[in-house]
Design an enzyme around this catalytic site. Structure first.
Site, mmCIF file in Angstrom:
data_model
loop_
_atom_site.group_PDB
_atom_site.id
_atom_site.type_symbol
_atom_site.label_atom_id
_atom_site.label_comp_id
_atom_site.label_asym_id
_atom_site.label_seq_id
_atom_site.Cartn_x
_atom_site.Cartn_y
_atom_site.Cartn_z
ATOM 1 N N HIS A 237 8.370 1.000 2.384
ATOM 2 C CA HIS A 237 7.601 1.906 1.523
ATOM 3 C C HIS A 237 8.523 3.032 1.064
ATOM 4 O O HIS A 237 9.267 3.577 1.867
ATOM 5 C CB HIS A 237 6.423 2.475 2.326
ATOM 6 C CG HIS A 237 5.468 3.266 1.507
ATOM 7 N ND1 HIS A 237 5.709 4.573 1.129
ATOM 8 C CD2 HIS A 237 4.261 2.944 0.971
ATOM 9 C CE1 HIS A 237 4.679 5.012 0.415
ATOM 10 N NE2 HIS A 237 3.801 4.038 0.298
ATOM 11 N N CYS A 275 5.479 1.220 -4.594
ATOM 12 C CA CYS A 275 4.429 2.251 -4.634
ATOM 13 C C CYS A 275 4.638 3.143 -5.857
ATOM 14 O O CYS A 275 5.560 3.964 -5.884
ATOM 15 C CB CYS A 275 4.458 3.067 -3.344
ATOM 16 S SG CYS A 275 3.273 4.427 -3.360
ATOM 17 N N HIS A 302 1.444 -0.769 -4.081
ATOM 18 C CA HIS A 302 0.478 0.336 -4.016
ATOM 19 C C HIS A 302 0.382 0.894 -5.420
ATOM 20 O O HIS A 302 1.386 1.359 -5.960
ATOM 21 C CB HIS A 302 1.015 1.470 -3.128
ATOM 22 C CG HIS A 302 1.002 1.182 -1.669
ATOM 23 N ND1 HIS A 302 1.443 2.098 -0.735
ATOM 24 C CD2 HIS A 302 0.587 0.105 -0.969
ATOM 25 C CE1 HIS A 302 1.299 1.590 0.478
ATOM 26 N NE2 HIS A 302 0.803 0.377 0.362
ATOM 27 N N ASP A 349 -4.128 2.594 -4.312
ATOM 28 C CA ASP A 349 -3.622 3.518 -3.317
ATOM 29 C C ASP A 349 -4.269 4.874 -3.557
ATOM 30 O O ASP A 349 -4.175 5.432 -4.641
ATOM 31 C CB ASP A 349 -2.108 3.611 -3.452
ATOM 32 C CG ASP A 349 -1.464 4.280 -2.257
ATOM 33 O OD1 ASP A 349 -2.114 4.347 -1.198
ATOM 34 O OD2 ASP A 349 -0.322 4.739 -2.388
ATOM 35 N N HIS A 350 -4.903 5.383 -2.569
ATOM 36 C CA HIS A 350 -5.594 6.684 -2.636
ATOM 37 C C HIS A 350 -6.639 6.673 -3.759
ATOM 38 O O HIS A 350 -6.712 5.750 -4.556
ATOM 39 C CB HIS A 350 -4.614 7.843 -2.876
ATOM 40 C CG HIS A 350 -3.552 7.934 -1.835
ATOM 41 N ND1 HIS A 350 -2.626 8.933 -1.802
ATOM 42 C CD2 HIS A 350 -3.266 7.139 -0.770
ATOM 43 C CE1 HIS A 350 -1.810 8.759 -0.776
ATOM 44 N NE2 HIS A 350 -2.170 7.668 -0.140
ATOM 45 N N TYR A 366 -8.329 8.510 1.240
ATOM 46 C CA TYR A 366 -8.884 7.186 1.544
ATOM 47 C C TYR A 366 -10.413 7.152 1.602
ATOM 48 O O TYR A 366 -11.006 6.429 2.389
ATOM 49 C CB TYR A 366 -8.273 6.653 2.842
ATOM 50 C CG TYR A 366 -6.829 6.268 2.646
ATOM 51 C CD1 TYR A 366 -6.494 5.009 2.155
ATOM 52 C CD2 TYR A 366 -5.800 7.171 2.875
ATOM 53 C CE1 TYR A 366 -5.177 4.652 1.945
ATOM 54 C CE2 TYR A 366 -4.470 6.826 2.657
ATOM 55 C CZ TYR A 366 -4.174 5.565 2.191
ATOM 56 O OH TYR A 366 -2.868 5.216 1.968
HETATM 57 C C1 DNO Z 1 -0.016 7.160 2.491
HETATM 58 C C2 DNO Z 1 0.647 5.869 2.691
HETATM 59 C C3 DNO Z 1 1.772 5.940 3.692
HETATM 60 C C4 DNO Z 1 2.289 4.561 4.008
HETATM 61 C C5 DNO Z 1 3.411 4.516 4.983
HETATM 62 C C6 DNO Z 1 3.992 3.143 5.031
HETATM 63 O O1 DNO Z 1 -1.110 7.213 2.093
HETATM 64 O O2 DNO Z 1 1.037 5.301 1.508
HETATM 65 O O3 DNO Z 1 1.294 6.538 4.841
HETATM 66 O O4 DNO Z 1 1.262 3.832 4.589
HETATM 67 O O5 DNO Z 1 4.355 5.421 4.673
HETATM 68 O O6 DNO Z 1 4.796 3.011 6.140
#
Ligand code: DNO
Length: 389
Positions: A237, A275, A302, A349-350, A366
């Site tokens: 990530h 991401c 993501h 993501d989020h 989340y």
């Molecule tokens: C945050 C996430 C991170 C991710 C880690 C992966 O919301 O995108 O916490 O899960 O960094 O290791």
């Protein structure tokens, strides 16, 4: 092009998550992204615990598609004397996951802190709330809470001046909130103490950027055989945010970083969690260009967005708003997906805290409804881009 659908996934923190698996199904995701947050970092993930989590997910009619994350212990990142013990544990956890048929694993190589934000409830004009990273607040944390030696040298005059002006007006509660926000980690995992952070900053100063790169290479080389034998795909990530903060080195932030990571251990298991939100927060990053450079190794995505200001501070924008052109990304991702035997999993993501979630206890970033909106928009975008209805 012979498009196929991406796999729609959803991060679920396990039975303690206020969002239920039924909620996830109603949002339309089919895959689950989950981790065993109750296992302390560095310990072996027992087969029974993996099986139990998998059974819960499958009983709801969903699939455990990706593990996010199997955390890399600090002893490995810093290559302390006991690193070998933690590497052996990591390999065992990977073997146990593989025995349960779980083959895609996300991890990060960020020193001490996982993602960092200075505010978790920045109000948008529509009344929803977003996560925020503000350089002025980070400087206040650094100078007045952490009190890091020579911290001033890392900020320009304009940020320093505004940080000092703002600090003079902050009350105890606001300062305490800032401290909690910066130190916050993953829900249900141990929080970082200020003292631990101070000690780590010293430790990483001695390691430096190049040293940390070498340590990542060492980690990847140490798990390469297990991953290859078991058919496991590791996905790193990006750093979030993608630049050094608090004097800590960063090594997964830019196009050059990802080229280095892939080329140094150039084997199919060594992949990327693409991401858009993390990468998009970098002033010089072009997310599409990075995708194109590493696309064959993207095994997980993501998708989220950010809006930056001239200082480089950013808030998390709507999935189809902000600085990242999600249309271009979705197009490129769908084209890559068309070449694969199995679909690339992505998750919204989020999301903003919005509607009924504003009155609920939620994990920052989340909540259910904001992500449901994100997933719905992304799913529609995918159909629009591919014509694959
Ligand atoms: C945050 C996430 C991170 C991710 C880690 C992966 O919301 O995108 O916490 O899960 O960094 O290791």
């Amino acid at each position: 092009m012979n498009y196929k659908k991406l796999e729609q996934t959803w991060r679920w923190y396990g039975p303690i998550d206020p969002v239920s698996l039924q909620d996830v199904k109603q949002a339309g995701a089919t895959g689950i992204v989950s981790a065993l947050h109750h296992i302390p970092h560095g310990e072996i993930w027992p087969l029974e615990d993996i099986r139990e989590r998998k059974a819960i997910i499958e009983a709801a009619g969903l699939t455990w598609s990706v593990v996010e994350s199997v955390p890399v212990h600090e002893s490995i990142k810093t290559r302390r004397a006991d690193a070998e013990h933690y590497l052996e544990n990591y390999r065992t956890s990977l073997r146990n996951l593989s025995k349960c048929g779980i083959k895609t694993v996300c991890y990060n190589f960020m020193p001490v802190l996982d993602w960092t934000r200075t505010q978790l409830d920045l109000e948008m004009t529509d009344g929803s709330k977003a996560l925020y990273f503000n350089w002025i607040d980070l400087a206040i944390f650094d100078l007045h809470i952490l009190k890091r030696e020579n911290a001033e040298a890392d900020y320009n005059d304009s940020i320093l001046q505004r940080a000092n002006e703002k600090f003079a007006k902050l009350n105890e509660k606001e300062l305490a909130d800032l401290r909690v926000n910066v130190l916050m980690g993953i829900p249900n995992e141990k929080e970082i103490e200020l003292e631990t952070l101070r000690a780590s900053i010293k430790e990483y100063a001695a390691i430096g950027t190049q040293g940390l790169k070498e340590n990542l290479k060492y980690f990847l080389s140490s798990i390469a055989d297990v991953c290859t034998e078991e058919g496991i795909k590791m996905t790193i990530h990006p750093d979030d945010p993608p630049y050094p903060i608090l004097g800590l080195p960063r090594i997964a932030s830019t196009l050059e970083d990802f080229e280095y990571i892939i080329n140094e251990v150039n084997k199919p298991f060594n992949g990327v969690c693409f991401c858009t939100g993390s990468l998009g927060a970098g002033m010089k990053n072009d997310a599409l260009k990075i995708f194109n450079a590493v696309k064959e190794r993207v095994y997980f995505a993501h998708l989220r967005n950010v809006t930056k200001d001239e200082d480089g501070s950013f808030y998390e924008a709507d999935h189809l708003g902000g600085d990242v052109n999600m249309y271009e990304i979705m197009k490129a991702l769908s084209e890559e997906n068309a070449k694969r035997d199995t679909s690339i999993p992505f998750r919204p993501d989020h999301g903003h805290q919005m509607l009924d979630d504003l009155a609920k206890e939620t994990n920052p970033g989340y909540s259910a409804i904001g992500r449901l909106r994100g997933l719905a928009e992304l799913r529609g975008l995918e159909v629009g881009v591919t014509g694959n209805y």
